[in-house]
Motif scaffolding. Structure first.
Motif, PDB file in Angstrom:
ATOM      1  N   TYR A   7     -36.662  29.005  20.810  1.00  0.00           N
ATOM      2  CA  TYR A   7     -36.979  28.228  19.624  1.00  0.00           C
ATOM      3  C   TYR A   7     -35.830  27.362  19.131  1.00  0.00           C
ATOM      4  O   TYR A   7     -35.882  26.858  18.012  1.00  0.00           O
ATOM      5  N   SER A   8     -34.806  27.150  19.943  1.00  0.00           N
ATOM      6  CA  SER A   8     -33.697  26.290  19.538  1.00  0.00           C
ATOM      7  C   SER A   8     -33.349  25.211  20.563  1.00  0.00           C
ATOM      8  O   SER A   8     -32.940  24.125  20.186  1.00  0.00           O
TER       9      SER A   8
ATOM     10  N   LEU B  24     -40.662  22.789  15.211  1.00  0.00           N
ATOM     11  CA  LEU B  24     -39.805  23.118  14.066  1.00  0.00           C
ATOM     12  C   LEU B  24     -40.464  24.176  13.190  1.00  0.00           C
ATOM     13  O   LEU B  24     -39.797  25.110  12.715  1.00  0.00           O
ATOM     14  N   GLY B  25     -41.774  24.044  12.983  1.00  0.00           N
ATOM     15  CA  GLY B  25     -42.514  25.045  12.213  1.00  0.00           C
ATOM     16  C   GLY B  25     -42.493  26.406  12.896  1.00  0.00           C
ATOM     17  O   GLY B  25     -42.305  27.437  12.238  1.00  0.00           O
TER      18      GLY B  25
ATOM     19  N   ARG C 170     -40.219  27.432  14.970  1.00  0.00           N
ATOM     20  CA  ARG C 170     -38.835  27.918  14.891  1.00  0.00           C
ATOM     21  C   ARG C 170     -38.582  28.569  13.534  1.00  0.00           C
ATOM     22  O   ARG C 170     -38.022  29.652  13.446  1.00  0.00           O
ATOM     23  N   LYS C 171     -39.005  27.878  12.480  1.00  0.00           N
ATOM     24  CA  LYS C 171     -38.810  28.411  11.127  1.00  0.00           C
ATOM     25  C   LYS C 171     -39.553  29.729  10.949  1.00  0.00           C
ATOM     26  O   LYS C 171     -39.010  30.700  10.426  1.00  0.00           O
ATOM     27  N   LYS C 172     -40.792  29.772  11.405  1.00  0.00           N
ATOM     28  CA  LYS C 172     -41.624  30.975  11.279  1.00  0.00           C
ATOM     29  C   LYS C 172     -41.030  32.144  12.069  1.00  0.00           C
ATOM     30  O   LYS C 172     -41.048  33.286  11.617  1.00  0.00           O
TER      31      LYS C 172
ATOM     32  N   MET D 194     -36.544  32.336  11.107  1.00  0.00           N
ATOM     33  CA  MET D 194     -36.116  32.385   9.702  1.00  0.00           C
ATOM     34  C   MET D 194     -36.890  33.405   8.901  1.00  0.00           C
ATOM     35  O   MET D 194     -37.049  33.261   7.701  1.00  0.00           O
ATOM     36  N   LYS D 195     -37.412  34.433   9.572  1.00  0.00           N
ATOM     37  CA  LYS D 195     -38.165  35.481   8.868  1.00  0.00           C
ATOM     38  C   LYS D 195     -37.239  36.186   7.885  1.00  0.00           C
ATOM     39  O   LYS D 195     -36.085  36.450   8.200  1.00  0.00           O
TER      40      LYS D 195
END
Length: 190
Positions: free
Chosen positions: A109-110, A177-178, A180-182, A185-186
């Motif tokens: 995811y990066s 990006l969504g 990745r955030k989901k 960034m939990k």
């Protein structure tokens, strides 16, 4: 019986992901080997994709030798190889073990943050550079009249593909990006 099919499905998906992962290793290893010998990377990129019959933009790179030595082939092949190696090792590990280590999750995811723009820009450039050769050769085009009463022009199809990239790129990038955030960034559980 449902348990058997679940196990069979998991085995199939695990094997599939690791086989594809191994397939993407071939051009990566050859790229590193030939680059270490001082061979121009652009010469490698098309040669390796042709040698190993890996589908690197068959409709453009394979079909139009005029673009096979373009410098952006290197960024295209490198971007695709890294992206696919990370993707298939992630899914292979997830299928085999039910989860993945954080470092592999982070890579999945990066790496797209850099690899999607370089890969997509390279794809667009290769299609754009091949346009004059598509138009001149008429390759893959079907002209009227014919027994099917059908017409197809590969050149105009390529223009449509280029036009689809315009709204498609922000959508794809925004989706990742969504994700990745989901995923990364939990909030931490207390």
């Amino acid at each position: 019986m449902a348990g058997f099919f679940s196990i069979l499905r998991r085995f199939y998906l695990t094997a599939y992901n690791w086989i594809v992962f191994a397939g993407w290793q071939v051009p990566s290893i050859v790229l590193g080997f030939e680059n270490s010998k001082g061979i121009r990377v652009t010469n490698f990129s098309y040669t390796a994709s042709n040698k190993f019959k890996i589908v690197f933009g068959v409709g453009v790179l394979y079909s139009f030798p005029e673009v096979q030595t373009h410098p952006l082939i290197s960024s295209l092949v490198i971007s695709w190889c890294i992206t696919e190696i990370v993707r298939y090792s992630f899914f292979g590990t997830k299928e085999a073990f039910g989860s993945t280590p954080y470092w592999l999750l982070w890579l999945r995811y990066s790496t797209f943050l850099v690899l999607y723009p370089t890969g997509i820009a390279s794809e667009i450039a290769m299609i754009y550079n091949a346009l004059p050769f598509m138009k001149e050769s008429g390759l893959y085009s079907v002209r009227m009249p014919n027994k099917w009463n059908f017409s197809f022009d590969y050149y105009y199809c390529a223009l449509v593909v280029l036009a689809v990239y315009v709204p498609g790129i922000p959508h794809l990038y925004g989706y990742m990006l969504g994700q990745r955030k989901k995923t990364l960034m939990k909030p931490k559980k207390e």
